[in-house]
Enzyme design. Sequence first.
Site, mmCIF file in Angstrom:
data_model
loop_
_atom_site.group_PDB
_atom_site.id
_atom_site.type_symbol
_atom_site.label_atom_id
_atom_site.label_comp_id
_atom_site.label_asym_id
_atom_site.label_seq_id
_atom_site.Cartn_x
_atom_site.Cartn_y
_atom_site.Cartn_z
ATOM 1 N N LYS A 244 -6.238 5.610 7.636
ATOM 2 C CA LYS A 244 -5.089 6.317 7.912
ATOM 3 C C LYS A 244 -5.584 7.404 6.941
ATOM 4 O O LYS A 244 -4.223 9.003 7.776
ATOM 5 C CB LYS A 244 -4.652 5.408 5.742
ATOM 6 C CG LYS A 244 -4.184 4.307 5.904
ATOM 7 C CD LYS A 244 -3.750 3.443 4.774
ATOM 8 C CE LYS A 244 -3.477 2.412 5.254
ATOM 9 N NZ LYS A 244 -2.629 1.368 3.580
ATOM 10 N N SER B 175 0.942 -1.168 -0.073
ATOM 11 C CA SER B 175 0.016 -0.314 -0.415
ATOM 12 C C SER B 175 0.840 1.590 0.045
ATOM 13 O O SER B 175 0.686 2.573 -0.436
ATOM 14 C CB SER B 175 -1.100 0.194 1.681
ATOM 15 O OG SER B 175 -0.143 0.208 2.563
#
Length: 352
Positions: free
Chosen positions: A255, A212
């Site tokens: 996030k 990611s």
Amino acid sequence: KVKADFDTEMDRNDENMNKYANFISSFVKKENLKHLTKDAVKEVIEYGSRIVEDKEKITTRFQLIGDLITEANFWAEKDNSNFIEGKHIIKAIEEKYYRSNLIEKKIQELIKDETILIDVDGEQIGQINGLAIISLGDFDFAKPTKITANVSMGGKGVINIEREVKLSGRIHDKGVMIMSGFIAERYAKDKPLSLSATLTFEQSYEEIEGDSASSAELYALISSIGKIPIKQYIAVTGSVNQKGEVQPIGGVNRKIEGFYDTCKIKGLNGKQGVIIPKSNVKNLMLKKEVVEAVKDGKFHIYAVSKIEEGLEILTGLSIEEIDKKVNDELYKLAIEFKKFGEEKKGRNNNKK
């Protein structure tokens, strides 16, 4: 014997939301709890979508929903309310989070006193903020991580420091190799890649796994090659394929919220934000504070589908300008590397 799979989520449509409301009504009657107002039911459904991180889905893990309503009932009683209201659901969610986030708070303190070095303002070459998820079993949170890239003349290609010291998982290794493939296809068709580049997650002492952060690593590498400054007030998440397409990742809400909390600690300046994959937009179920900050222009969320779009946001330059700078620097490195090789060969012949 009949095999049966039970899904943990279902579509968030009118029919299923009505079933959710029926479940809530049955649950409070069974447990002898206060009934929920319309706003409270809405907050429960929002929470159900946040659990699965998809605004078009809702969780079927009814034990979690029941626990939330039971705690909200406690706060309604403390408030001397006849009903469980929306604010009581929100309070229960906040208290549940508070009971689990001790380690997250400790990390935020380390960021605040600059023990963990994170820049949320200014511009730097070969440096970017990535976003990692830390899992503690029943609680996950995001931690911003500084990713750096250094480039020099050579022939070793891209070196993943984490891999060299055995702190990189196989998926992360694959992400770095894919990133190298993108660089080769885009910039090495008319010249050799005469460079040695190192990539690392700074102040990271545990294994790095997952891809990611591969787009963030790629941005840092291109910045270092082209000597192009990157905005430090924009963090990045998203994986990338060899064709430069930005692919979806998990934990997008945590996030975004993790970087928002870091910016809040270090000081919001109205420029800060996060770049996410465009395909993750449907997963956005952010806490209200972040939503309000975005509405007020204090924080920003950028959705991209190609690496080129992210580069333009991070640098303020057009992709044509970026490509020219990168190609010019790679051409210089190729010429210098060839020249160095010829000089070295000449010195060796003279010794003979």
